[in-house]
Design a protein around this motif. Structure first.
Motif, PDB file in Angstrom:
ATOM      1  N   HIS A  88      -6.442 -38.422  59.232  1.00 39.27           N
ATOM      2  CA  HIS A  88      -5.988 -39.432  58.281  1.00 39.27           C
ATOM      3  C   HIS A  88      -4.485 -39.625  58.424  1.00 39.27           C
ATOM      4  CE1 HIS A  88      -5.579 -35.908  55.500  1.00 39.27           C
ATOM      5  NE2 HIS A  88      -4.495 -36.552  55.121  1.00 39.27           N
ATOM      6  N   SER A  89      -4.015 -40.680  57.821  1.00 44.19           N
ATOM      7  CA  SER A  89      -2.597 -41.019  57.944  1.00 44.19           C
ATOM      8  C   SER A  89      -1.819 -40.553  56.725  1.00 44.19           C
ATOM      9  CB  SER A  89      -2.440 -42.535  58.113  1.00 44.19           C
ATOM     10  OG  SER A  89      -2.898 -43.225  56.963  1.00 44.19           O
ATOM     11  N   HIS A  90      -0.557 -40.318  56.955  1.00 45.33           N
ATOM     12  CA  HIS A  90       0.422 -40.055  55.898  1.00 45.33           C
ATOM     13  C   HIS A  90       1.570 -41.037  56.125  1.00 45.33           C
ATOM     14  CE1 HIS A  90      -0.412 -35.545  54.683  1.00 45.33           C
ATOM     15  NE2 HIS A  90      -1.434 -36.334  54.416  1.00 45.33           N
ATOM     16  N   PRO A  91       1.363 -42.312  55.784  1.00 46.53           N
ATOM     17  CA  PRO A  91       2.396 -43.314  56.084  1.00 46.53           C
ATOM     18  C   PRO A  91       3.694 -43.112  55.312  1.00 46.53           C
ATOM     19  CG  PRO A  91       0.630 -44.292  54.799  1.00 46.53           C
ATOM     20  CD  PRO A  91       0.188 -42.911  55.163  1.00 46.53           C
ATOM     21  N   ARG A  92       3.616 -42.425  54.170  1.00 47.67           N
ATOM     22  CA  ARG A  92       4.809 -42.262  53.335  1.00 47.67           C
ATOM     23  C   ARG A  92       5.210 -40.802  53.145  1.00 47.67           C
ATOM     24  NH1 ARG A  92       4.758 -45.757  48.431  1.00 47.67           N
ATOM     25  NH2 ARG A  92       3.753 -43.984  47.461  1.00 47.67           N
ATOM     26  N   PHE A  93       4.539 -39.896  53.857  1.00 44.62           N
ATOM     27  CA  PHE A  93       4.793 -38.469  53.696  1.00 44.62           C
ATOM     28  C   PHE A  93       4.872 -37.801  55.066  1.00 44.62           C
ATOM     29  CE2 PHE A  93       2.293 -39.924  50.037  1.00 44.62           C
ATOM     30  CZ  PHE A  93       3.198 -39.651  49.014  1.00 44.62           C
ATOM     31  N   PRO A  94       5.394 -36.573  55.130  1.00 49.46           N
ATOM     32  CA  PRO A  94       5.423 -35.858  56.418  1.00 49.46           C
ATOM     33  C   PRO A  94       4.011 -35.682  56.991  1.00 49.46           C
ATOM     34  CG  PRO A  94       6.779 -34.723  54.788  1.00 49.46           C
ATOM     35  CD  PRO A  94       6.027 -35.804  54.054  1.00 49.46           C
ATOM     36  N   VAL A  95       3.925 -35.540  58.307  1.00 47.31           N
ATOM     37  CA  VAL A  95       2.630 -35.412  58.981  1.00 47.31           C
ATOM     38  C   VAL A  95       2.162 -33.957  59.002  1.00 47.31           C
ATOM     39  CG1 VAL A  95       2.791 -37.508  60.356  1.00 47.31           C
ATOM     40  CG2 VAL A  95       3.724 -35.373  61.260  1.00 47.31           C
ATOM     41  N   THR A  96       2.337 -33.288  57.896  1.00 49.19           N
ATOM     42  CA  THR A  96       1.833 -31.924  57.753  1.00 49.19           C
ATOM     43  C   THR A  96       0.739 -31.944  56.692  1.00 49.19           C
ATOM     44  OG1 THR A  96       3.603 -31.482  56.177  1.00 49.19           O
ATOM     45  CG2 THR A  96       3.969 -30.770  58.443  1.00 49.19           C
ATOM     46  N   PRO A  97      -0.265 -31.060  56.819  1.00 47.51           N
ATOM     47  CA  PRO A  97      -1.357 -31.061  55.835  1.00 47.51           C
ATOM     48  C   PRO A  97      -0.852 -30.699  54.434  1.00 47.51           C
ATOM     49  CG  PRO A  97      -1.963 -29.784  57.785  1.00 47.51           C
ATOM     50  CD  PRO A  97      -0.500 -30.102  57.898  1.00 47.51           C
ATOM     51  N   SER A  98      -1.288 -31.454  53.455  1.00 46.88           N
ATOM     52  CA  SER A  98      -0.993 -31.144  52.060  1.00 46.88           C
ATOM     53  C   SER A  98      -1.905 -30.000  51.614  1.00 46.88           C
ATOM     54  CB  SER A  98      -1.249 -32.374  51.179  1.00 46.88           C
ATOM     55  OG  SER A  98      -2.643 -32.663  51.163  1.00 46.88           O
TER      56      SER A  98
END
Length: 154
Positions: A88-98
């Motif tokens: 999935h994308s994180h267009p507004r957040f870092p590309v690390t898993p939440s």
């Protein structure tokens, strides 16, 4: 573990991320095992309907159909071609898993479906072209670990 992406998959991701803008989107990764511990993502599904500004949960039904079609196209060679994981994308957040991403992947591999491992790819489009990403391996009874992303060899 090492993962590479077919060029066609990268282009599908770019187009979908551009179209989604600031909404999170995602889907399922389908892979080919090149050798033990080395996989190539050869196809993916794109659920561009269910994502929001800061949340994505995929719809299982549409992705199950795509997986079944993938298995038919690859001759049901499950030891070579199979479900590899989620993206999935994180267009507004870092590309690390939440924390929520980690929890859902741990639930997936520890669940009833017999999935021993799965990867989680998180992507973001930068400057309309460059894909920034992270990939994490989730295995039953193990802590999450980073996946090495290789450049695709032709």
């Amino acid at each position: 573990m090492q993962v590479e992406f077919a060029d066609s998959v990268k282009e599908q991701l770019r187009k979908a991320l551009r179209a989604a803008g600031s909404r999170e989107i995602g889907g399922v990764l389908m892979g080919e095992q090149i050798e033990p511990g080395h996989f190539r993502v050869v196809d993916l599904t794109i659920d561009s309907q269910t994502g929001g500004q800061a949340h994505f949960v995929r719809s299982s039904e549409a992705h199950a159909e795509a997986l079944n079609a993938f298995f038919c196209e690859t001759g049901h060679q499950y030891d070579r071609f199979n479900y590899l994981g989620e993206w999935h994308s994180h267009p507004r957040f870092p590309v690390t898993p939440s924390a929520q991403d980690v929890e859902s992947m741990v639930d997936l591999v520890n669940g009833e479906r017999g999935i021993d491992f799965a990867v989680l790819l998180i992507v973001r489009l930068q400057w309309w072209r460059k894909i920034s990403c992270s990939c994490t391996l989730f295995r039953r009874h193990f802590s999450p670990s980073p996946v090495v992303i290789l450049e695709h060899r032709h």
